[in-house]
Structure formats: C-alpha cells, structure tokens
Design a protein around this motif. Structure first.
Motif, PDB file in Angstrom:
ATOM      1  N   ASP A   1       0.873  -1.170  -0.095  1.00 11.77           N
ATOM      2  CA  ASP A   1       0.045  -0.057  -0.170  1.00 11.77           C
ATOM      3  C   ASP A   1       1.041   1.094   0.082  1.00 11.77           C
ATOM      4  O   ASP A   1       1.804   1.601   0.998  1.00 11.77           O
ATOM      5  CB  ASP A   1      -0.905   0.062   1.083  1.00 11.77           C
ATOM      6  CG  ASP A   1      -1.793   1.137   1.395  1.00 11.77           C
ATOM      7  OD1 ASP A   1      -1.753   2.033   0.170  1.00 11.77           O
ATOM      8  OD2 ASP A   1      -2.489   1.376   2.232  1.00 11.77           O
TER       9      ASP A   1
ATOM     10  N   SER B   1      -7.610   3.677  -5.756  1.00 14.19           N
ATOM     11  CA  SER B   1      -7.671   3.044  -4.499  1.00 14.19           C
ATOM     12  C   SER B   1      -8.487   1.755  -4.480  1.00 14.19           C
ATOM     13  O   SER B   1      -9.648   1.860  -5.365  1.00 14.19           O
ATOM     14  CB  SER B   1      -7.931   3.946  -3.302  1.00 14.19           C
ATOM     15  OG  SER B   1      -9.180   4.425  -3.650  1.00 14.19           O
ATOM     16  N   THR B   2      -8.224   0.913  -3.860  1.00 16.23           N
ATOM     17  CA  THR B   2      -9.121  -0.179  -3.617  1.00 16.23           C
ATOM     18  C   THR B   2      -9.020  -0.905  -2.375  1.00 16.23           C
ATOM     19  O   THR B   2      -8.223  -0.577  -1.473  1.00 16.23           O
ATOM     20  CB  THR B   2      -8.926  -1.176  -4.628  1.00 16.23           C
ATOM     21  OG1 THR B   2      -9.817  -2.283  -4.906  1.00 16.23           O
ATOM     22  CG2 THR B   2      -7.270  -1.601  -4.610  1.00 16.23           C
ATOM     23  N   THR B   3      -9.969  -2.106  -2.031  1.00 19.73           N
ATOM     24  CA  THR B   3      -9.732  -2.735  -0.729  1.00 19.73           C
ATOM     25  C   THR B   3      -9.524  -3.996  -1.135  1.00 19.73           C
ATOM     26  O   THR B   3     -10.237  -4.710  -1.987  1.00 19.73           O
ATOM     27  CB  THR B   3     -11.293  -2.689  -0.194  1.00 19.73           C
ATOM     28  OG1 THR B   3     -11.567  -1.232   0.069  1.00 19.73           O
ATOM     29  CG2 THR B   3     -11.300  -3.411   1.090  1.00 19.73           C
TER      30      THR B   3
ATOM     31  N   LYS C   1      -7.289  -4.311   5.914  1.00 20.51           N
ATOM     32  CA  LYS C   1      -8.567  -3.965   5.943  1.00 20.51           C
ATOM     33  C   LYS C   1      -8.861  -2.692   5.256  1.00 20.51           C
ATOM     34  O   LYS C   1     -10.075  -2.238   4.854  1.00 20.51           O
ATOM     35  CB  LYS C   1      -9.249  -4.036   7.225  1.00 20.51           C
ATOM     36  CG  LYS C   1      -9.158  -5.303   8.173  1.00 20.51           C
ATOM     37  CD  LYS C   1      -9.308  -5.103   9.484  1.00 20.51           C
ATOM     38  CE  LYS C   1      -8.389  -4.300  10.420  1.00 20.51           C
ATOM     39  NZ  LYS C   1      -8.889  -4.289  11.936  1.00 20.51           N
ATOM     40  N   GLU C   2      -8.015  -1.894   5.404  1.00 19.62           N
ATOM     41  CA  GLU C   2      -8.352  -0.486   4.929  1.00 19.62           C
ATOM     42  C   GLU C   2      -8.233  -0.278   3.224  1.00 19.62           C
ATOM     43  O   GLU C   2      -7.348  -1.262   2.642  1.00 19.62           O
ATOM     44  CB  GLU C   2      -7.335   0.677   5.628  1.00 19.62           C
ATOM     45  CG  GLU C   2      -7.544   0.621   7.057  1.00 19.62           C
ATOM     46  CD  GLU C   2      -6.738  -0.421   7.652  1.00 19.62           C
ATOM     47  OE1 GLU C   2      -5.844  -1.166   7.177  1.00 19.62           O
ATOM     48  OE2 GLU C   2      -7.095  -0.492   9.029  1.00 19.62           O
ATOM     49  N   LYS C   3      -8.821   0.722   2.672  1.00 22.68           N
ATOM     50  CA  LYS C   3      -8.451   1.069   1.018  1.00 22.68           C
ATOM     51  C   LYS C   3      -7.049   1.552   1.075  1.00 22.68           C
ATOM     52  O   LYS C   3      -6.512   1.843   2.107  1.00 22.68           O
ATOM     53  CB  LYS C   3      -9.414   2.053   0.827  1.00 22.68           C
ATOM     54  CG  LYS C   3     -10.896   1.950   0.220  1.00 22.68           C
ATOM     55  CD  LYS C   3     -11.422   2.736  -0.259  1.00 22.68           C
ATOM     56  CE  LYS C   3     -12.852   2.296  -0.980  1.00 22.68           C
ATOM     57  NZ  LYS C   3     -13.509   3.399  -1.651  1.00 22.68           N
TER      58      LYS C   3
ATOM     59  N   PRO D   1     -12.627  -4.185  -6.526  1.00 25.69           N
ATOM     60  CA  PRO D   1     -12.253  -5.118  -5.329  1.00 25.69           C
ATOM     61  C   PRO D   1     -12.091  -6.428  -5.781  1.00 25.69           C
ATOM     62  O   PRO D   1     -12.685  -7.097  -6.557  1.00 25.69           O
ATOM     63  CB  PRO D   1     -13.521  -4.782  -4.624  1.00 25.69           C
ATOM     64  CG  PRO D   1     -13.983  -3.449  -5.065  1.00 25.69           C
ATOM     65  CD  PRO D   1     -13.724  -3.416  -6.579  1.00 25.69           C
TER      66      PRO D   1
ATOM     67  N   SER E   1     -15.694   7.497  -2.065  1.00 27.20           N
ATOM     68  CA  SER E   1     -16.732   6.528  -1.661  1.00 27.20           C
ATOM     69  C   SER E   1     -18.114   7.286  -1.849  1.00 27.20           C
ATOM     70  O   SER E   1     -19.266   6.661  -2.198  1.00 27.20           O
ATOM     71  CB  SER E   1     -16.668   6.166  -0.589  1.00 27.20           C
ATOM     72  OG  SER E   1     -16.480   6.960   0.499  1.00 27.20           O
TER      73      SER E   1
END
Length: 763
Positions: free
Chosen positions: A413, A428-430, A436-438, A728, A759
C-alpha cells in the motif's frame, strides 16, 4: 547464570515506612572503566542529580523514587534534589510546585480549601503548604505522578517526604536543596533562610540553589562554602526575577555579578544548546566556556527521557545527554534529570569509546526499511544512514509494480510511505487478503507511475500523535529497485542483507506476478546464491515461499510470525524447523506486556533455541511511547533486556544507530565492571497495588501447527491487461498467520478525506 536487574531487592522495605531510616547494606558503586580528564571545572565527571529521585517512574521525592535513584547508578556519585516548601508550622517538605495539588492528593482530601495567592506577580490558585500544619499533610496527603506520560499506578502509595526523609533517610552522596519561592514565604511571615540555616546544622546540605537573588545573598553569609555551594537558578529567559525585577535572560549575561553571590549557575538546557522553532539544534552558546573562565560551575536542567526533544536526537535520550557531557563546548558540571539511571549510564558507558573501531555485537543489528527512524524508509538515504550507524544487515521488503518491477518498500500500500494519494486516489481499492483499509497498491501502478511519487517520512504512531520523525527529510531520498538494492549492498560491502517477501499467493493468483521468481533471479544475477561472504536472509510469513529457497545453501530462511504468541509447543517448533532456520517474532512474543508493564518472559525463546532455530525480534523503536515502563523510557534498556539478558540472535530496528552504540560498548557485557542492566520482566508490576490494575487479560495464545503451515503457492495466472485497476478482488487463497491486517499508519487526514469523497462519488 544470566544476571537480571532485581527491582524488588533494590526497593528496600524500610523505604515504605514513613519516617523509617533503616538501610540495608551500602551498595557498591560501579567504577568507570577508564580515567578521563573531563572538560568540567573540576576535571571530574559531571554530577548527575536525580530531580526528586527517580521521578520519571515514581512520584517525585517519594521514598521509592529516592531509593531507586540511589541504587540504579553507573557512576560513583548521584545526587538527590528536593524542592523545598514550608508548612504553616515551619516544617520543610519536598514538592517542586508551590501548588501542592499538582503532585499530591490534597485537592481530593480537602476539596474546599483552594486559595488564590499572588506568587511573584502572578495570581495562582491552588492548595499551598503554608496553609497546613505538617502533620495534616504527612498523615492525610499522598503523592501522585505529575506527568501524564508516566505510570499513575503508584499514585496514593507514598506520603509527602520531609527534607529529613531525603537527606537522612536516603542518605544521598550529594543532597541538593532547591529553594524556589523565598519571596512568597517572606510575604507570609515564614523565614526560609532561617529554616535552611537550621537544616544545615542538622543534616548535610551540599548544594543550595534558588532563582531568587535576594535569598542567595542572605545565604552567602550563612553557609560554609567549603561544604555547601550556592547556585543561582535561571528560569525562562523572559521570566522576571523577584529581587531585581530583571528578566533572567538579562541577568545571566552578567556572570561576573553572579559570581559575587554564587559559585555556579543552574540553567535550562536551552541556554546552552538552543533548539530552533523547527525543533532542530542550533549552534551552542558560549555560556559554559564563559562561566568556566570565571570559575563558575554550570548545571543544566530539564532532562527527561519521556519529553520529545530535538529531532537531532532521534528520540534517544542518551544522544541528548552526550551532547551535554561529551562535547567540550557544552560539557556541564552537572545535570538535573528525572531519569538519573540513563544519565549515569551515559557517563559510564558511552563517553570513553574514542577509538571508533567497530566490533562484533552480541546480536545482529538488522534494519527495518533501513534507518527509517531518520529518513523515509527503504530509500537510498535510509540505507546509507543505516551503514553509517553500524547496521550489520540491511533489509528490503520487496513489492511489485504492475509491470513486474521488484522494488523495496515496507508495504504494498503506497498511501503511507509515498505521496500516492493526491495523484492516484482514484485507483484506491480494498483488498481484504492484504489489509482492511482502502489503499493505493503498488501492483496497480506501473513502475514509471511509481517513479513519479516521492518517499514520505511516517511515524508508526500517526502524524497527529506528536512524535514526528525528522520532518526536514519528509520527502527526501530515492526509491530503490531490488536490483539497485543488491548492487548497493555489494558495492558497500555490507555484511548481510534481508529480503522480505509477502503477498506471494495473492500476487500470483490475482495479479499474475511471480514475486518469488523475481527475487530468485535478482539474487542469482547478483551472485548472492554463489557466495559465502555476505549473509542472505530470506524472510516471509508464508512457509510455501520459504520452501522455494530450500535448496540454496547460501540463504538462511526466516519465518515471520507477526502475532504475539505465548508458547511454542514442540510439535509446532518441529514443524517450523522443516521450513526455516530462524523466526522473526514480535517483542511481546518473548516478553508479555500488559497495561504498560512487562508481565513475564515466555518460553518461546528457549523452545526455539533448543531446536537450534535462531530468534530475531522486531520492531525496536526509540520513541518512549513504544516502551514498557520497566525500560525507563530508554530504548537502550530495552535492548539490554533482549540482547544481554535474553540473548536473542538479532534485533530488527528502525534506529540502528542506537543499537550499534549499545552493542559496541563495553556495557553490553553483564559481567563487566559497568553494565546496562536489563529489566526483569514482571518485577515492576509486582510493586503495583492490585486495586490499581484492570482485570487480568488472557495470556498470549500458543503457536499451533495450523498457524504455521500455508497451502502451496498457486500458479501464476495471466491477468487481462484491461482489468479495471480499482475493482475489489475476491478472496484469494486462505492463509493462517501469514496474512495480517496491517493498519494504515501513513494515511493522513487529507488522504482520509479524499478517500471518503471518492466513496461518496465526488471523484
């Protein structure tokens, strides 16, 4: 037999008894390894004065604080200070602030007694000693810690100490009596000078200090100057001295006049070594040299391990002490500190190593993203600094770009360690398999895109916590490809490298990237697989990754176990032995820490060593907020506990300079005349009253076989090139302990806001 620092035996039982002065056998002071001519006025080592005893740990001037300061010393002489307040019936007590409510329970005992007095021109509200008879205070009021960064579990345990308790009970080598409020007491018909004169007839008073010139001039005709020194204390430069109404900053410029009524000066350390508005060191003043020319001693105040100081010191208190005792321009005759053991050890252990010749330390010093406490991690500057600081092994956590370039960075990341968010927030993605975070992930950007970013200096405690690291280097340095890193290591002749490989299963199955193959080829191309001179450590949290390197004799494989564990059963250890030569464990896996105190040593180290598995411990940091109270807010004491006492095989640190200085010092040997004594896990916790502790928490879980073994790595999947970068991903191959949720420490407020807007559809 390993010698531990036995706290309980040092806290002599009689110290708990109010008014009791029974003492055990006199401690044998440790002697400095070699004679040295010091640039002090006397030529002797600087005097360490414990400000209110060991007040960095226990409430100021409490019996425990005084007893411990007298015991935990590496130099022959450590003094004790007492800041004098007088009760209504003229009894002297030791409390530094004229407002007793700042350091005692008096406001809770007498909640309606607050008063407002004029103290040196300022209206001050609080509870004052002059309003109470001494027996009311000593029988009803107890001491509390006056700093929020220090343990409060000892609050209410100790009565307020009288000066007799300190001078006659603790029997310090040097008793320093500070008299800060003579003018106030004179206004209230209490004669401070008469009290001090009588006290000198009853007990040894070696040094008397005061910020009030009038008081010092009175005492100048009363003291025996062969036995007692008078010291003028300068407060803040803009504060006003009560007698002359001049500012202290102006008074201190006329040292010749000070010489007429005092034999020395006590000044805040900034008078000697200024720190600029950006929190970096400026040029030292000539105050020490000027005072010494006139025959005036110079003492410095304001030293505490748990107060952030200049970034130049990298949160290492010993570095600051060395500035004031190992530098001819700024070497003081003494210093007042809340952490006297650290100051004393600095004088004894770190001022005689003048040859600068490195020697093999007791444990390997392995970096964590280079010297990432000094420069942005995994950059050329961080690696250069690590070598300058004496690291044995430098590390590269390998990440992959979208087009298959392997490079060094702590995390896949990019939002923490780089400036990726402003430019690539839309990408950005999860990814639950990774965190756990984006995030904005390296494998979603090409190498050319990554090269447009700058490194970013981050604090593991969050930028808002107030523990920034070297902000002047915020975006300095260059990223290094794995090939660059290996070439750098060969050119510089480092003794070894550590290559960390994570997320291999996800990269293969979801991104079509073979990180293991990339690392294997890079090492082979640099001939690290065919040489014996430089150690090569391959680290991963995935046993399947380590299996890929099993046949290469030049490599040593390390299994990283990030979760804190409390036990290592034999079946688990035997299983680890099949995949790895060593393990990388978190610090709490060897010493459990609960509520800021060390609780106990686990058996994990012994079980690993019995199986001939090396143990490396991670991650060591200098910031006091990362240290248990048992380590005295001193990262060197923590190192001593793991290195000298537990005898781990290596420490992984973000501040290799701190580790190297300790590891190369004579005090690393516990059998040496002077040693940095380790903490004994759990001993300090036994001093805490049960009522001051929260309910007991569950111990760390044992490490099971199922936590260790991972499924085979999946084949590398061909990924369509037009795949949307921020779609995702579905869950990949399951992992046990190998995949952990990593908190995104570098994601600042701006990044959080940007991701929130994303988001909500604003991008």
């Amino acid at each position: 037999m390993i010698r531990f620092f036995l706290l309980i035996s040092l806290l002599i039982p009689a110290a708990l008894a109010k008014g009791g002065h029974h003492r055990g056998p006199e401690p044998q002071p440790q002697t400095q390894p070699a004679a040295k001519k010091w640039p002090t006025l006397s030529g002797q080592p600087p005097l360490v004065v414990a400000h209110g005893g060991f007040s960095g740990l226990f409430p100021e001037s409490s019996s425990f604080a005084n007893a411990l300061a007298g015991q935990l010393k590496s130099t022959d002489v450590v003094g004790l200070s007492c800041s004098l307040q007088l009760t209504k019936d003229g009894i002297g007590i030791c409390v530094s602030d004229i407002r007793l409510d700042n350091a005692t329970t008096i406001s809770m005992v007498f909640p309606k007694d607050a008063k407002t007095y004029n103290v040196n021109g300022q209206e001050v509200k609080g509870w004052f000693a002059v309003d109470y008879m001494s027996d009311v205070i000593t029988k009803n009021v107890t001491l509390v810690q006056n700093s929020l960064s220090r343990p409060n579990q000892f609050d209410g345990m100790f009565p307020v100490s009288t000066i007799e308790d300190v001078a006659m009970g603790a029997k310090p080598s040097v008793f320093w009596l500070n008299v800060p409020y003579d003018a106030f007491y004179t206004e209230h018909k209490v004669n401070m000078a008469d009290f001090v004169e009588k006290a000198m007839r009853l007990m040894p008073v070696h040094i008397i200090s005061s910020p009030e010139i009038g008081f010092l001039k009175i005492m100048n005709g009363k003291v025996n100057k062969a036995k007692t020194k008078l010291i003028f204390e300068a407060l803040g430069a803009d504060a006003v001295e009560p007698t002359t109404k001049q500012k202290y900053g102006e008074i201190i410029k006329d040292l010749a006049t000070i010489k007429t009524y005092a034999s020395g000066i006590l000044v805040p350390k900034g008078y000697i070594q200024p720190v600029d508005t950006n929190n970096y060191l400026g040029n030292p003043t000539t105050l020490v040299a000027d005072a010494h020319k006139l025959g005036l001693e110079v003492y410095a105040s304001g030293f505490a391990n748990d107060i952030p100081t200049s970034y130049n010191y990298t949160y290492d208190p010993i570095s600051e002490y060395l500035q004031f005792i190992n530098n001819p321009q700024t070497c003081v005759d003494g210093l007042l500190t809340d952490f006297s053991p650290t100051a004393s050890a600095t004088i004894a252990c770190f001022t005689n190593n003048e040859t600068g010749k490195p020697k093999q330390g007791k444990s390997l010093i392995i970096t964590h993203n280079g010297a990432s406490g000094v420069y942005p991690g995994s950059t050329d500057l961080a690696y250069e600094q690590a070598l300058t600081d004496g690291a044995d092994i430098i590390d590269c956590s390998v990440q992959m770009s979208k087009d298959g370039v392997a490079f060094c960075l702590d995390s896949a990341d990019l939002t923490g360690d780089t400036t990726a968010v402003p430019t690539f927030v839309s990408r950005s993605t999860t990814i639950p398999e990774i965190q756990k975070e984006k995030g904005v992930f390296s494998f979603d950007l090409t190498w050319s895109e990554i090269q447009t970013l700058k490194p970013q200096m981050v604090s593991p405690f969050g930028q808002a916590a107030g523990y920034k690291r070297n902000p002047a280097a915020q975006n300095l340095g260059k990223f290094m490809t794995l090939t660059d890193f290996l070439e750098f290591s060969k050119t510089k002749g480092v003794s070894g490298i550590l290559i960390n490989i994570e997320n291999a299963a996800y990269l293969a199955s979801k991104k079509g990237l073979d990180i293991v193959d990339s690392v294997t080829k890079a090492l082979s191309n640099a001939t690290f697989d065919k040489q014996q001179t430089q150690q090569v450590l391959i680290q991963s949290d995935d046993t399947s990754v380590l299996s890929k390197f099993q046949g290469v004799q030049a490599y040593k494989r390390l299994l990283r176990i990030p979760e804190a564990i409390g036990d290592a059963p034999k079946p688990t250890v035997d299983t680890i032995k099949k995949y790895a030569d060593g393990v990388v464990l978190s610090r709490p896996s060897l010493i459990e820490v609960k509520n800021g105190f060390t609780k106990a040593q686990t058996n994990v180290l012994d079980e690993m060593h019995k199986a001939n598995i090396s143990v490396y411990v991670s991650v060591f940091r200098n910031e006091f907020v990362s240290l248990a109270f048992d380590f005295f807010a001193d990262p060197t004491v923590e190192l001593a506990t793991y290195v000298a006492a537990l005898e781990v095989d290596g420490v992984i640190t973000e501040f290799p300079g701190t580790a190297s200085r300790y590891m190369r010092s004579p005090c690393v040997d516990l059998n040496a005349p002077v040693a940095i004594m380790p903490a004994e896990p759990g001993s300090l916790l036994t001093q805490v009253p049960p009522t001051a502790l929260p309910p007991a928490s569950a111990p760390n879980p044992p490490l099971e076989v199922a936590d260790v073994v991972d499924p085979p790595l999946p084949p590398v999947t061909k990924v369509p090139t037009d795949s949307p970068p921020n779609t995702p991903s579905a869950p990949g191959p399951s992992k046990s302990m190998a995949v952990t949720a990593k908190s995104n420490l570098g994601l600042g407020l701006a990044a959080i806001m940007a991701l929130s807007l994303l988001s909500m559809g604003f991008y």
